[in-house]
Design a protein around this motif. Structure first.
Motif, PDB file in Angstrom:
ATOM      1  N   ASN A  57       0.255   5.130  -3.463  1.00  0.00           N
ATOM      2  CA  ASN A  57       0.457   4.872  -4.885  1.00  0.00           C
ATOM      3  C   ASN A  57       0.968   3.456  -5.120  1.00  0.00           C
ATOM      4  O   ASN A  57       0.565   2.786  -6.079  1.00  0.00           O
ATOM      5  CB  ASN A  57       1.461   5.883  -5.449  1.00  0.00           C
ATOM      6  CG  ASN A  57       1.225   6.177  -6.925  1.00  0.00           C
ATOM      7  OD1 ASN A  57       0.699   5.370  -7.676  1.00  0.00           O
ATOM      8  ND2 ASN A  57       1.635   7.340  -7.363  1.00  0.00           N
ATOM      9  N   ILE A  58       1.842   2.987  -4.250  1.00  0.00           N
ATOM     10  CA  ILE A  58       2.322   1.604  -4.340  1.00  0.00           C
ATOM     11  C   ILE A  58       1.147   0.636  -4.237  1.00  0.00           C
ATOM     12  O   ILE A  58       1.033  -0.318  -5.025  1.00  0.00           O
ATOM     13  CB  ILE A  58       3.380   1.334  -3.250  1.00  0.00           C
ATOM     14  CG1 ILE A  58       4.681   2.083  -3.582  1.00  0.00           C
ATOM     15  CG2 ILE A  58       3.640  -0.167  -3.093  1.00  0.00           C
ATOM     16  CD1 ILE A  58       5.685   2.119  -2.451  1.00  0.00           C
ATOM     17  N   ALA A  59       0.247   0.896  -3.307  1.00  0.00           N
ATOM     18  CA  ALA A  59      -0.934   0.029  -3.141  1.00  0.00           C
ATOM     19  C   ALA A  59      -1.841   0.112  -4.369  1.00  0.00           C
ATOM     20  O   ALA A  59      -2.460  -0.889  -4.772  1.00  0.00           O
ATOM     21  CB  ALA A  59      -1.696   0.443  -1.883  1.00  0.00           C
ATOM     22  N   HIS A  60      -1.927   1.299  -4.972  1.00  0.00           N
ATOM     23  CA  HIS A  60      -2.755   1.488  -6.161  1.00  0.00           C
ATOM     24  C   HIS A  60      -2.233   0.624  -7.315  1.00  0.00           C
ATOM     25  O   HIS A  60      -3.023   0.000  -8.036  1.00  0.00           O
ATOM     26  CB  HIS A  60      -2.727   2.969  -6.538  1.00  0.00           C
ATOM     27  CG  HIS A  60      -3.794   3.390  -7.494  1.00  0.00           C
ATOM     28  ND1 HIS A  60      -5.136   3.141  -7.289  1.00  0.00           N
ATOM     29  CD2 HIS A  60      -3.715   4.069  -8.684  1.00  0.00           C
ATOM     30  CE1 HIS A  60      -5.835   3.634  -8.292  1.00  0.00           C
ATOM     31  NE2 HIS A  60      -4.997   4.201  -9.155  1.00  0.00           N
ATOM     32  N   ILE A  61      -0.921   0.558  -7.476  1.00  0.00           N
ATOM     33  CA  ILE A  61      -0.316  -0.294  -8.508  1.00  0.00           C
ATOM     34  C   ILE A  61      -0.471  -1.766  -8.144  1.00  0.00           C
ATOM     35  O   ILE A  61      -0.713  -2.623  -9.012  1.00  0.00           O
ATOM     36  CB  ILE A  61       1.181   0.048  -8.680  1.00  0.00           C
ATOM     37  CG1 ILE A  61       1.381   1.506  -9.111  1.00  0.00           C
ATOM     38  CG2 ILE A  61       1.860  -0.923  -9.643  1.00  0.00           C
ATOM     39  CD1 ILE A  61       1.022   1.819 -10.527  1.00  0.00           C
ATOM     40  N   ALA A  62      -0.331  -2.075  -6.860  1.00  0.00           N
ATOM     41  CA  ALA A  62      -0.347  -3.473  -6.406  1.00  0.00           C
ATOM     42  C   ALA A  62      -1.706  -4.140  -6.577  1.00  0.00           C
ATOM     43  O   ALA A  62      -1.794  -5.370  -6.470  1.00  0.00           O
ATOM     44  CB  ALA A  62       0.098  -3.552  -4.953  1.00  0.00           C
ATOM     45  N   GLN A  63      -2.757  -3.369  -6.859  1.00  0.00           N
ATOM     46  CA  GLN A  63      -4.038  -3.999  -7.219  1.00  0.00           C
ATOM     47  C   GLN A  63      -3.854  -4.943  -8.396  1.00  0.00           C
ATOM     48  O   GLN A  63      -4.546  -5.950  -8.502  1.00  0.00           O
ATOM     49  CB  GLN A  63      -5.050  -2.944  -7.646  1.00  0.00           C
ATOM     50  CG  GLN A  63      -5.464  -1.919  -6.625  1.00  0.00           C
ATOM     51  CD  GLN A  63      -6.381  -0.900  -7.275  1.00  0.00           C
ATOM     52  OE1 GLN A  63      -7.572  -1.150  -7.443  1.00  0.00           O
ATOM     53  NE2 GLN A  63      -5.814   0.232  -7.672  1.00  0.00           N
TER      54      GLN A  63
END
Length: 491
Positions: free
Chosen positions: A371-377
């Motif tokens: 989820n962190i990576a999903h936001i970090a896009q």
């Protein structure tokens, strides 16, 4: 003295006995609504405390997080959210929400305008009807649009310590977001946060102070049946981890069991079509975070790798995260429906294990990091965030057969048996109102006072809960449930 006088005034209702089974958002709100009016209410909860179900973090004031729902649902959610703020002001995190469309999204920002304008006009009309409805900020500024040039200018400002205008909420966001990933304009809308822990704190404090409400925690219903003469119900409960059972008689029963509502229906052989969906939100800590943050929603197609990404801020760099993909918030086989043989949709055993016991640590970390990576896009520095707690999770019931339904409240099976079937927390008051009206029509509540208060929300004891005691109880609940106390504090 005012509190005592008001409560005494409404305590003249007759002595009909009401049982509410399930003390989530719906059951607890209905219990408060009735007990504030002096209705003899018993609230039965299988767990140790109140409001410990699926994660809530928004009012959903207009359904702006859901493009797929109807305009009528949006208008309903707007009215219900206004009512919720007026009854539970201590639960509200007053900060706006940014809605952004990624370049990968099939829609265009301009597609959002007709609905936003409709909601703004409705909010204006509600405030004109009753000035106390102005709880979502100035109706003129229910939403604002910001072009890329606006955000680039705002990004050059110093981080404000307090938000004195809409732009102050955008400075930290504008400094961090990758403009090249987004379509413009962005929308800033007055969609506020709703704190689950503060909600639980208020209903706990108020119910303790309302003599008309009896609370039974750690109690599960093992049988329910209609009395032979058709006048009321016999409810048998068992104390958790104990052989003791208790049978009591009630004139009216409310099924507020959330995703397990079908189990009670099955005891009564009451057919009901519904769905249940298991979902989770994740808790991350971004210590390097600076400034004031709005909620941020990046639209996307639900269930695809580019599903909606959602960042909900709390104090001290803590965030609640949603990623509406199968690898994050949604789960394969996580949406199930009832069948002809049972009103209870059957979730796979692995989800029940998560609800009743615990999550594997590796799964918690993997999904939170995903989820962190999903936001970090869209916010590259968010890769610095780390897993902060177990997920906020649970199963959500959806009455009927439309998985996109978001505005729902009550259904009735037969005389004296109601189901509170809310999907969103802000619908709980509407459920309470509908059941109160049924009690009046049935003659179980006959006082003229009840008619007076049917069309207004009478919560004097609840509204007198003080900010410091709400915070103290909310922090206690967060600690007991192993979450950071930041989630219990006003942002």
């Amino acid at each position: 003295m005012n509190q005592v006088t008001n409560h005494t005034e409404c305590s003249s209702l007759n002595n009909a006995k009401v049982a509410i089974i399930g003390a989530g958002v719906a059951g607890s709100t209905i219990a408060l609504r009735f007990a504030e009016l002096g209705i003899n209410t018993t609230l039965i909860e299988k767990g140790p405390s109140l409001v410990n179900g699926p994660p809530i973090c928004h009012l959903h004031a207009g359904g702006n997080l859901y493009r797929e729902i109807s305009d009528q649902q949006c208008l309903t959610l707007l009215q219900q959210s206004i009512d919720t703020v007026k009854v539970y002001p201590q639960c509200v995190n007053v900060r706006p929400t940014v809605v952004a469309l990624p370049l990968t999204d099939k829609g265009e920002p301009q597609d959002l305008l007709p609905r936003l304008e409709m909601l703004r006009d409705k909010y204006k009309a509600l405030v004109q009807q009753n000035p106390s409805n102005e709880v979502l900020g100035d109706p003129q500024h229910y939403f604002r649009l910001f072009e890329r040039a606006d955000l680039e200018r705002i990004a050059q400002r110093e981080l404000p310590k307090k938000a004195l205008c809409d732009e102050d909420w955008l400075v930290a966001f504008a400094k961090q977001v990758n403009f090249d990933k987004l379509k413009f304009p962005l929308v800033l809308v007055q969609e506020y946060g709703l704190s689950a822990f503060r909600f639980a704190a208020i209903v706990s404090l108020a119910i303790e102070r309302l003599p008309a409400c009896t609370l039974q925690t750690n109690s599960r219903v093992i049988d329910i049946s209609a009395k032979e003469n058709g006048a009321g119900w016999q409810v048998t409960t068992a104390v958790n981890n104990d052989d003791r059972v208790n049978t009591a008689h009630y004139d009216y029963v409310i099924n507020a069991c959330g995703f397990k509502s079908g189990e009670l229906d099955d005891m009564l052989k009451a057919k009901r079509q519904r769905m249940v969906e298991f979902k989770a939100a994740y808790v991350a800590h971004w210590p390097q975070c600076q400034g004031l943050w709005p909620e941020v929603v990046f639209y996307g197609d639900r269930g695809t790798p580019q599903g909606m990404a959602q960042l909900t801020p709390y104090p001290d760099g803590y965030f609640q995260l949603h990623g509406m993909t199968q690898a994050i918030t949604l789960f394969e086989d996580g949406l199930v429906a009832s069948c002809e043989q049972s009103a209870q949709p059957k979730l796979p055993a692995r989800f029940i294990k998560k609800i009743d016991h615990h999550w594997p640590e590796q799964l918690v970390n993997d999904r939170t990091i995903g989820n962190i990576a999903h936001i970090a896009q869209f916010i590259p520095d968010f890769t610095q965030a780390i897993t902060a707690a177990k997920p906020l999770f649970g199963a959500q019931q959806i009455p009927g057969d439309d998985p996109d339904l978001r505005a729902a409240d009550v259904s009735f099976h037969e005389s004296g048996y109601a189901r509170a079937e809310i999907v969103k927390a802000s619908s709980a008051l509407a459920a309470a109102d509908a059941i109160l009206e049924d009690l009046l029509e049935s003659g179980l509540v006959t006082s003229a006072l009840s008619k007076r208060y049917l069309n207004e929300h009478y919560f004097p004891v609840s509204l007198q809960c003080q900010a410091d005691e709400v915070t103290a109880r909310a922090e206690q609940l967060a600690q007991e449930r192993n979450y950071p106390i930041a989630l219990a504090n006003i942002f």
